[in-house]
Design an enzyme around this catalytic site. Structure first.
Site, PDB file in Angstrom:
ATOM      1  N   ASP A 145       0.800  -1.133   0.145  1.00  0.00           N
ATOM      2  CA  ASP A 145      -0.146  -0.047   0.039  1.00  0.00           C
ATOM      3  C   ASP A 145       0.969   1.114   0.139  1.00  0.00           C
ATOM      4  O   ASP A 145       1.964   1.415   0.937  1.00  0.00           O
ATOM      5  CB  ASP A 145      -0.935   0.109   1.271  1.00  0.00           C
ATOM      6  CG  ASP A 145      -2.305   0.352   0.797  1.00  0.00           C
ATOM      7  OD1 ASP A 145      -2.530   1.462   0.549  1.00  0.00           O
ATOM      8  OD2 ASP A 145      -3.077  -0.309   1.274  1.00  0.00           O
ATOM      9  N   ASP A 247      -3.051   4.413  -2.203  1.00  0.00           N
ATOM     10  CA  ASP A 247      -4.341   5.177  -1.481  1.00  0.00           C
ATOM     11  C   ASP A 247      -4.398   6.657  -1.723  1.00  0.00           C
ATOM     12  O   ASP A 247      -3.768   7.339  -1.804  1.00  0.00           O
ATOM     13  CB  ASP A 247      -3.570   5.251   0.094  1.00  0.00           C
ATOM     14  CG  ASP A 247      -4.728   5.451   1.088  1.00  0.00           C
ATOM     15  OD1 ASP A 247      -5.555   4.732   1.251  1.00  0.00           O
ATOM     16  OD2 ASP A 247      -4.659   6.581   1.715  1.00  0.00           O
ATOM     17  N   GLU A 306      -6.676   3.636  -5.814  1.00  0.00           N
ATOM     18  CA  GLU A 306      -7.865   3.777  -4.884  1.00  0.00           C
ATOM     19  C   GLU A 306      -8.672   5.216  -5.791  1.00  0.00           C
ATOM     20  O   GLU A 306      -7.981   5.952  -5.659  1.00  0.00           O
ATOM     21  CB  GLU A 306      -7.633   3.994  -3.718  1.00  0.00           C
ATOM     22  CG  GLU A 306      -9.050   4.064  -2.746  1.00  0.00           C
ATOM     23  CD  GLU A 306      -8.932   4.725  -1.549  1.00  0.00           C
ATOM     24  OE1 GLU A 306      -9.895   4.280  -0.645  1.00  0.00           O
ATOM     25  OE2 GLU A 306      -7.874   5.334  -1.413  1.00  0.00           O
ATOM     26  N   HIS A 381     -10.937  -3.385   3.270  1.00  0.00           N
ATOM     27  CA  HIS A 381     -10.956  -3.045   4.614  1.00  0.00           C
ATOM     28  C   HIS A 381     -11.696  -1.885   4.758  1.00  0.00           C
ATOM     29  O   HIS A 381     -11.598  -1.490   6.076  1.00  0.00           O
ATOM     30  CB  HIS A 381      -9.386  -2.843   5.051  1.00  0.00           C
ATOM     31  CG  HIS A 381      -8.889  -1.750   4.128  1.00  0.00           C
ATOM     32  ND1 HIS A 381      -8.704  -1.662   2.663  1.00  0.00           N
ATOM     33  CD2 HIS A 381      -8.586  -0.351   4.514  1.00  0.00           C
ATOM     34  CE1 HIS A 381      -8.203  -0.680   2.407  1.00  0.00           C
ATOM     35  NE2 HIS A 381      -8.427   0.190   3.567  1.00  0.00           N
ATOM     36  N   ASP A 382     -12.277  -1.020   3.763  1.00  0.00           N
ATOM     37  CA  ASP A 382     -12.974  -0.161   4.251  1.00  0.00           C
ATOM     38  C   ASP A 382     -14.505  -0.347   4.037  1.00  0.00           C
ATOM     39  O   ASP A 382     -15.450   0.552   4.078  1.00  0.00           O
ATOM     40  CB  ASP A 382     -12.772   1.167   3.056  1.00  0.00           C
ATOM     41  CG  ASP A 382     -11.327   1.681   3.544  1.00  0.00           C
ATOM     42  OD1 ASP A 382     -10.909   1.747   4.482  1.00  0.00           O
ATOM     43  OD2 ASP A 382     -10.736   2.244   2.395  1.00  0.00           O
TER      44      ASP A 382
HETATM   45  C1  GLC Z   1      -8.095   5.118   2.057  1.00  0.00           C
HETATM   46  C2  GLC Z   1      -7.879   4.064   2.839  1.00  0.00           C
HETATM   47  C3  GLC Z   1      -8.577   3.975   4.059  1.00  0.00           C
HETATM   48  C4  GLC Z   1      -7.806   5.286   5.044  1.00  0.00           C
HETATM   49  C5  GLC Z   1      -7.971   6.377   4.202  1.00  0.00           C
HETATM   50  C6  GLC Z   1      -7.019   7.344   4.606  1.00  0.00           C
HETATM   51  O1  GLC Z   1      -9.352   5.269   1.631  1.00  0.00           O
HETATM   52  O2  GLC Z   1      -8.486   2.757   1.994  1.00  0.00           O
HETATM   53  O3  GLC Z   1      -8.578   2.857   4.893  1.00  0.00           O
HETATM   54  O4  GLC Z   1      -8.761   5.087   6.040  1.00  0.00           O
HETATM   55  O5  GLC Z   1      -7.582   6.222   2.689  1.00  0.00           O
HETATM   56  O6  GLC Z   1      -5.666   7.058   4.477  1.00  0.00           O
END
Ligand code: GLC
Length: 609
Positions: A145, A247, A306, A381-382
């Site tokens: 990541d 991310d 993402e 995970h989100d």
């Molecule tokens: C992304 C991640 C998430 C995190 C956010 C801030 O959306 O997937 O888990 O809280 O970024 O880094």
């Protein structure tokens, strides 16, 4: 998902108050077929622009919850090492690990204080090297990541930056001197007051943070910052890492004049979605092209963005191979379906409409029909657990509907991202009280609603379906204490159904959810039709059945998915099925000349003429 608390507007969704799920854009930049033995198979003849990351299945591991070996209740790298044979046995190709770098864990590793070290709770760099070696020995690739929109306020860069206005690191971050008054509003996900600016008395200035105040945004318009990040990426690639999931990468570029942006502007120009504004910084694509040129193009790696704030109209700007930016991205349209408008992640009591679900995935497939490459996922995970959110976790349907969702994920075009635990049908834990939650998003949203005098019980009821911690509970290995995850106290409670829902039990059962996942994955791998084949939606208005064909080089497969609790006929309308189902989540199938009768949540794939 991550929500922008104050404007009650998610960064990633048009739904006010919804948390942002993670979106990914991945970019790959090479043609090297190494590591994929099927690349030279004659069945793949004639397919243009083949890439190993298109033909792979990614398995996402949330390290904190995977396997603990030192009894501190937190998963670790040695735990991952101890389970590499299990991961390999699934048949997947690539492992994506959530952040494992030095971090004070305000947001479980998404607040990085040292990009070049391993988080203490997870182990050491020696453990990392051994883990990577163990993966490569088994033919598995590792995607890390990359969290570079922001770092931690405990990172040395930020400590320096805040120490004085003349510090050389000052411009590593975005500061707004308070002589200029209050800065124009920007949203701050995870903040109780919803603001993306925090006042720092040390230098009498505000700093920008799109997430919590513990996650200051890096200033990508400063070339020194870009150089630091590119050097750090090279360090990991030189170690042999095979790619990055990036991310919230669409948010990196900012208009540093920080003009006033009103909710009206967001409604009119960005479809009511703040994240679309945040994803339209002036130099975003210049930065990504520079990253590609300086780093990515030099390695045989893949990248996944993402895709926070991306739309069908903008996605190709990230993944068009001719632009030399990234390889893939993940959108949020799918996971945003079914929430009530104007509320924070509250599911519509009537659930989601399958016709809308089909439209979203079909429309996104067409985005990549000509070029580029898509992704497919139902959980991460989100997100809550896919079984609870998209299937049915009631005892009588959990098995069939888990298998149905797996059939969907592994029979669509686009690289599948499969979330750990879904292969055994883990489902939402449904915490009843705020004290059980560990996620900054749920906790701060609760505080926000409390402050506003809102309905806390209503909020908690909604979280039972939508909270991120539902997808983060410890992995269920066996029926021993704490599901075999830890000998200590787990950092987040274990779902009590572990005594029956666990790997050990499912290994023994040839018809288990786990063994079905392996079988389905094998089917995808056996034939390029499920990877590269043209996707055609059938019977789009059918409210219960999702049916489509995949076609390649004269070969055609029919996928039938009954998303309902009813027994239903699917009319074949002239399609001719040849032979028995290639895969079936039931032990029986009922076909007559012009229809297939589907059991509740039955999924079937046929070869057709
Ligand atoms: C992304 C991640 C998430 C995190 C956010 C801030 O959306 O997937 O888990 O809280 O970024 O880094």
């Amino acid at each position: 998902m991550i929500a922008f608390l104050r404007p009650l507007q998610s960064r990633y969704m048009k739904i006010p108050l919804a948390l942002l799920p993670a979106v990914f854009l991945l970019a790959a930049c090479n043609n090297n077929p190494a590591g994929n033995k099927e690349m030279n198979d004659s069945k793949y003849a004639g397919i243009p622009d083949r890439k190993w990351w298109k033909e792979a299945v990614v398995y996402q591991v949330y390290p904190r919850s995977f396997k603990d070996t030192d009894g501190n209740g937190i998963g670790d790298l040695k735990g991952i090492i101890s389970k590499l044979d299990y991961i390999k046995s699934l048949g997947i190709d690539i492992i994506w690990l959530n952040p494992i770098y030095g971090s004070p864990n305000a947001d479980n590793g998404y607040d990085i204080s040292d990009y070049r070290s391993i988080m203490k709770e997870f182990g050491t760099m020696d453990d990392f090297d051994a883990m990577l070696k163990g993966m490569h020995e088994r033919g598995l690739k590792l995607v890390m990541d990359l969290v570079v929109n922001h770092c931690s306020d405990e990172h040395e860069w930020f400590k320096q930056s805040r120490s004085s206005r003349s510090n050389p690191y000052r411009n590593y971050f975005h500061w707004w001197p308070s002589e200029k008054g209050k800065p124009p509003f920007r949203p701050g996900s995870f903040e109780v007051d919803g603001s993306g600016w925090r006042y720092d008395s040390l230098t009498n200035a505000y700093y920008l943070h799109y997430f919590s105040y513990k996650q200051p945004d890096l200033n990508w318009e400063n070339p020194a910052v870009r150089k630091e990040i590119f050097d750090m990426m090279k360090m990991w690639f030189d170690k042999g890492v095979d790619g990055f999931r990036m991310d919230v990468i669409p948010f990196i570029s900012k208009d540093t004049t920080f003009p006033v942006i009103t909710q009206k502007d967001i409604n009119e120009k960005y479809n009511g979605d703040w994240s679309q504004y945040l994803a339209s910084g002036p130099y975003l694509h210049d930065h990504l092209q520079e990253m590609n040129k300086e780093v990515l193009s030099k390695y045989d790696v893949m990248t996944l963005a993402e895709g926070a704030g991306t739309t069908k109209a903008t996605m190709m700007n990230f993944v068009d191979p001719d632009r030399h930016e990234l390889n893939m991205a993940y959108h949020f349209d799918g996971v945003s379906l079914g929430y009530l408008p104007n509320e924070f992640k509250q599911m519509d009591p009537n659930g989601y409409k399958l016709t809308e679900f089909k439209k979203i995935y079909s429309d996104w497939d067409s985005v990549f029909a000509g070029k580029g490459w898509g992704t497919i996922y139902l959980g991460n995970h989100d997100q809550p657990r896919m079984l609870t959110r998209w299937g049915n976790d009631a005892p009588e349907y959990r098995e069939a509907s888990s298998k149905l969702l797996t059939t969907f994920l592994l029979s669509m075009r686009g690289t599948p991202y499969y979330y750990f635990g879904d292969e055994i049908g883990m489902n939402n834990i449904r915490f009843g009280k705020i004290e059980d939650y560990r996620d900054i998003e749920s906790i701060n949203m609760y505080k926000q609603i409390e402050k506003q005098g809102g309905d806390l019980q209503h909020f908690l009821n909604g979280q039972k379906i939508s909270a991120r911690d539902n997808g983060r509970t410890p992995f269920q290995w066996d029926a021993s204490a704490n599901a075999g995850f830890t000998t200590g106290t787990p950092w987040l409670k274990v779902n009590q159904n572990y005594t029956t829902v666990n790997v050990a039990a499912q290994e023994k059962d040839p018809n288990s959810i786990l063994n079905y996942f392996r079988k389905m994955l094998k089917l995808r791998k056996e034939d390029p039709v499920l990877i590269y084949g043209k996707y055609t939606l059938l019977d789009k208005n059918n409210p219960d059945i999702y049916a489509y064909t995949r076609e390649l080089n004269g070969k055609k497969m029919l996928v039938l998915l009954n998303f309902s609790k009813e027994k239903i006929d699917f009319a074949l309308n002239g399609l001719k099925i040849s032979g028995k189902a290639l895969i079936n989540n039931y032990t029986t199938e009922e076909v007559n000349n012009d229809a297939v009768n589907l059991q509740p949540y039955q999924s079937l794939i046929y070869e057709t003429e």
